[in-house]
Design a protein around this motif. Structure first.
Motif, PDB file in Angstrom:
ATOM      1  N   GLY A   1       0.492 -10.155   5.351  1.00 52.68           N
ATOM      2  CA  GLY A   1       0.536 -10.958   6.614  1.00 52.68           C
ATOM      3  C   GLY A   1      -0.247 -12.477   6.205  1.00 52.68           C
ATOM      4  O   GLY A   1      -0.218 -13.172   7.278  1.00 52.68           O
ATOM      5  N   ALA A   2      -0.689 -12.576   4.918  1.00 52.66           N
ATOM      6  CA  ALA A   2      -1.376 -13.883   4.590  1.00 52.66           C
ATOM      7  C   ALA A   2      -0.482 -14.763   3.738  1.00 52.66           C
ATOM      8  O   ALA A   2       0.683 -14.378   3.321  1.00 52.66           O
ATOM      9  N   PRO A   3      -0.511 -15.997   3.931  1.00 57.17           N
ATOM     10  CA  PRO A   3       0.182 -17.163   3.087  1.00 57.17           C
ATOM     11  C   PRO A   3       0.477 -16.685   1.811  1.00 57.17           C
ATOM     12  O   PRO A   3       1.552 -17.209   1.402  1.00 57.17           O
ATOM     13  N   LEU A   4      -0.521 -16.065   0.994  1.00 55.45           N
ATOM     14  CA  LEU A   4      -0.472 -15.599  -0.305  1.00 55.45           C
ATOM     15  C   LEU A   4       0.363 -14.061  -0.494  1.00 55.45           C
ATOM     16  O   LEU A   4      -0.181 -13.646  -1.449  1.00 55.45           O
ATOM     17  N   GLU A   5       0.959 -13.774   0.714  1.00 58.88           N
ATOM     18  CA  GLU A   5       1.436 -12.165   0.705  1.00 58.88           C
ATOM     19  C   GLU A   5       2.141 -12.200  -0.626  1.00 58.88           C
ATOM     20  O   GLU A   5       3.155 -13.261  -0.877  1.00 58.88           O
ATOM     21  N   THR A   6       2.113 -11.317  -1.625  1.00 58.73           N
ATOM     22  CA  THR A   6       2.880 -10.914  -2.640  1.00 58.73           C
ATOM     23  C   THR A   6       3.495  -9.528  -2.644  1.00 58.73           C
ATOM     24  O   THR A   6       2.590  -8.735  -2.106  1.00 58.73           O
ATOM     25  N   GLN A   7       4.562  -9.333  -3.515  1.00 58.98           N
ATOM     26  CA  GLN A   7       4.944  -7.742  -3.481  1.00 58.98           C
ATOM     27  C   GLN A   7       4.702  -7.579  -5.258  1.00 58.98           C
ATOM     28  O   GLN A   7       5.062  -8.280  -5.933  1.00 58.98           O
ATOM     29  N   ARG A   8       4.111  -6.332  -5.251  1.00 54.23           N
ATOM     30  CA  ARG A   8       4.103  -5.701  -6.702  1.00 54.23           C
ATOM     31  C   ARG A   8       4.930  -4.471  -6.918  1.00 54.23           C
ATOM     32  O   ARG A   8       4.592  -3.640  -6.130  1.00 54.23           O
ATOM     33  N   PRO A   9       6.074  -4.463  -7.624  1.00 56.68           N
ATOM     34  CA  PRO A   9       6.911  -3.646  -7.886  1.00 56.68           C
ATOM     35  C   PRO A   9       6.207  -2.385  -8.214  1.00 56.68           C
ATOM     36  O   PRO A   9       5.195  -2.578  -9.121  1.00 56.68           O
ATOM     37  N   LEU A  10       6.659  -1.045  -7.883  1.00 59.78           N
ATOM     38  CA  LEU A  10       6.101   0.227  -8.379  1.00 59.78           C
ATOM     39  C   LEU A  10       7.136   0.883  -9.023  1.00 59.78           C
ATOM     40  O   LEU A  10       8.292   1.196  -8.609  1.00 59.78           O
ATOM     41  N   CYS A  11       6.925   1.484 -10.227  1.00 62.62           N
ATOM     42  CA  CYS A  11       7.780   2.365 -10.871  1.00 62.62           C
ATOM     43  C   CYS A  11       7.900   3.633 -10.533  1.00 62.62           C
ATOM     44  O   CYS A  11       7.012   4.145  -9.905  1.00 62.62           O
ATOM     45  N   LEU A  12       8.834   4.214 -11.039  1.00 66.45           N
ATOM     46  CA  LEU A  12       9.129   5.546 -10.581  1.00 66.45           C
ATOM     47  C   LEU A  12       8.071   6.690 -10.756  1.00 66.45           C
ATOM     48  O   LEU A  12       7.493   7.672  -9.994  1.00 66.45           O
ATOM     49  N   GLN A  13       7.507   6.577 -12.103  1.00 66.71           N
ATOM     50  CA  GLN A  13       6.339   7.244 -12.592  1.00 66.71           C
ATOM     51  C   GLN A  13       5.309   7.330 -11.528  1.00 66.71           C
ATOM     52  O   GLN A  13       4.401   8.092 -11.342  1.00 66.71           O
ATOM     53  N   PHE A  14       4.983   6.219 -11.177  1.00 68.04           N
ATOM     54  CA  PHE A  14       3.684   5.926 -10.211  1.00 68.04           C
ATOM     55  C   PHE A  14       4.148   6.752  -8.935  1.00 68.04           C
ATOM     56  O   PHE A  14       3.131   7.129  -8.087  1.00 68.04           O
ATOM     57  N   VAL A  15       5.446   6.175  -8.362  1.00 64.17           N
ATOM     58  CA  VAL A  15       5.770   6.850  -7.010  1.00 64.17           C
ATOM     59  C   VAL A  15       5.580   8.182  -6.829  1.00 64.17           C
ATOM     60  O   VAL A  15       5.309   8.795  -6.049  1.00 64.17           O
ATOM     61  N   LEU A  16       5.916   9.043  -8.053  1.00 60.40           N
ATOM     62  CA  LEU A  16       5.768  10.414  -8.033  1.00 60.40           C
ATOM     63  C   LEU A  16       4.397  10.836  -7.809  1.00 60.40           C
ATOM     64  O   LEU A  16       4.023  11.801  -7.082  1.00 60.40           O
ATOM     65  N   ILE A  17       3.322  10.066  -8.460  1.00 62.58           N
ATOM     66  CA  ILE A  17       2.091  10.463  -8.024  1.00 62.58           C
ATOM     67  C   ILE A  17       1.426   9.895  -6.802  1.00 62.58           C
ATOM     68  O   ILE A  17       0.752  10.645  -6.048  1.00 62.58           O
TER      69      ILE A  17
END
Length: 385
Positions: A284-300
C-alpha cells in the motif's frame, strides 16, 4: 581444580522481569532465589547487589535503542555470572572489586569449575509448571551459567569480550550512582582464549545447509518453535526478504497476507516468475515492491501455515507472520534472533553426533553460531561461486 558452591539463576525471562517491575515488586521477587541469597554471607550484600544489577539493566533498556529481548538475555546471563562469582567465590560485594579482582573473575569464567558448566543446553533458568510465574517458579536444577561441550575447553574470545564489557559497564554504573567509592577498575585484560572469529564468520557449505534443513524438517513436525525456526531460516535461504519485514514495527506490518499468489497474470516486460507466489514489501505504500518466491520456499511456507491451522488454499489472513507464544502480538526481530540462539546449541549437538555428515565436528562448530544472517550470507557466497 577447587570445587565451588553451585551457582543459581537470579534473573527470570524478560517478560517476567518486566511484569515484576510493572507490578511494583522488589527484585528479586522469586522466593527460591531469595532463599538461596539468604545462604550467602551478608557481607556480600547479596540482595542489594542483585537490585543494583536489575536497575542497571532497566537503565540500559531505557537509553540503548536496540532490540532488547536478545540483549536482556546477554546482560542477565553475564550479571548472573558476576553476582554468583562475587557471592560464592570471591565472597565480597562487587562494589569492592579492583583490577586484580576483575581479572580473577575473567580468568575463572574463561575456564570455570565443573559445577558451573553444563555439557548440554540446560533450557530454562526456572521451572514454570504449576507455579505463580512472578514469585514462585522453582529453580531448574540442571541450569548452569556456562555451556561447554567439552568442560575443559575455554570460552571463546568473542564471549569473553561480552562478559568483560557488560561487567565493566555494571562496575561503572555502581560508581556513578554512588555505591562504589572508586571508579570502575581499568578494563581488565581478558585471559588468552581461542579466537572465535573464524567460527562466527565461516559460511555454511551447501551440504551443511541441506543437513540443517533436513534436520529441522524431521524434528519440527511436533515442535512449534522448531517449525518457526525452519520457516525463518528458509526466508534467509530462499528469499531476499529482510528479517525486519517479518516483524511488526513502525515501518513494517509483519503479516502473513503479504505472502500471496500474484494478483494478475504475467505481462510482457514483467520479471520472470519462479512460482505463482510473491511477497509484497511495503504493502500500500508508494515504494511497494514484489519479491518473487521460489517453489522450495513455498513448500516450507505451506508447511508453516498449515502447522498453525491455517488453510493454504485461499488468501492468507492478516495474522502476524511470527506470533508470540500465547500472545496476540507479533514477535519482535530481537526475539526471533534470541530464539535461534536458544535452539542452535541442540542443533549443533545433533550435527556433532551424526555419523553420516562429513566433517560433522566442523559443521557443529559453525552451527553453534547459527544466525539468520549466516544462512543468507552463505547462500550468497554459494551463488557467487
Amino acid at each position: 581444580m577447587t570445587r565451588t558452591l553451585s551457582p543459581f539463576p537470579i534473573f527470570p525471562t524478560m517478560s517476567t522481569f518486566v511484569r515484576c517491575i510493572n507490578d511494583g515488586l522488589d527484585f528479586p521477587a522469586n522466593i527460591h532465589v531469595l532463599e538461596r541469597l539468604s545462604r550467602v554471607d551478608e557481607s556480600c550484600l547479596p540482595v542489594e547487589m542483585c537490585r543494583h544489577a536489575a536497575d542497571f539493566i532497566l537503565e540500559s533498556m531505557r537509553i540503548k535503542r536496540t532490540p532488547w529481548p536478545g540483549r536482556y538475555s546477554d546482560y542477565s546471563a553475564v550479571l548472573q555470572m558476576a553476582l554468583n562469582w562475587s557471592f560464592l567465590v570471591d565472597r565480597r560485594p562487587i562494589t569492592q572489586w579492583d583490577n586484580v579482582t576483575f581479572t580473577e573473575f575473567l580468568r575463572f569464567i574463561s575456564q570455570p569449575d565443573y559445577n558451573w558448566v553444563s555439557r548440554s543446553p540446560a533450557g530454562s533458568r526456572f521451572n514454570s509448571a504449576g507455579q505463580p510465574v512472578l514469585t514462585a517458579q522453582s529453580i531448574n536444577p540442571a541450569w548452569r551459567p556456562c555451556y561447554r561441550r567439552d568442560p575443559d575447553a575455554p570460552i571463546v574470545s568473542t564471549v569473553m569480550r561480552q562478559v568483560r564489557g557488560i561487567t565493566y559497564g555494571f562496575l561503572s554504573y555502581l560508581n556513578r550512582i554512588g555505591v562504589r567509592a572508586q571508579p570502575a577498575p581499568a578494563m581488565a585484560r581478558s585471559p588468552e582464549v581461542p579466537d572465535s572469529k573464524g567460527l562466527e564468520s565461516a559460511n555454511l557449505l551447501s551440504h551443511e545447509i541441506d543437513w540443517l534443513f533436513a534436520h529441522l524438517q524431521s524434528k519440527s513436525q511436533f515442535d512449534v518453535e522448531l517449525q518457526l525456526c525452519r520457516f525463518v531460516l528458509a526466508v534467509a535461504r530462499y528469499t531476499t526478504i529482510p528479517l525486519a519485514d517479518l516483524s511488526p514495527d513502525a515501518q513494517h506490518v509483519g503479516l502473513l497476507s503479504q505472502f500471496m499468489t500474484y494478483p494478475r497474470s504475467p505481462e510482457p516486460g514483467d520479471p520472470p516468475r519462479c512460482s505463482p507466489w510473491v511477497f509484497i514489501d511495503n504493502p500500500g505504500a508508494p515504494l511497494e515492491t514484489q519479491r518473487p518466491l521460489c517453489l522450495q520456499f513455498v513448500l516450507i511456507l505451506k508447511d508453516y501455515v498449515q502447522s498453525r491451522g491455517i488453510s493454504i488454499g485461499e488468501a492468507l489472513p492478516d495474522a502476524y507472520t511470527l506470533p508470540e507464544n500465547r500472545s496476540s502480538k507479533g514477535m519482535p526481530t530481537g526475539t526471533v534472533q534470541a530464539m535461534i540462539r536458544r535452539l542452535r546449541g541442540a542443533i549443533a549437538e545433533a550435527a556433532r553426533g551424526d555419523k553420516v555428515l562429513p566433517n560433522a565436528s566442523e559443521t557443529a562448530l559453525k552451527i553453534e553460531h547459527l544466525t539468520f544472517s549466516q544462512v543468507r550470507r552463505s547462500m550468497r557466497a554459494l551463488t557467487i561461486r
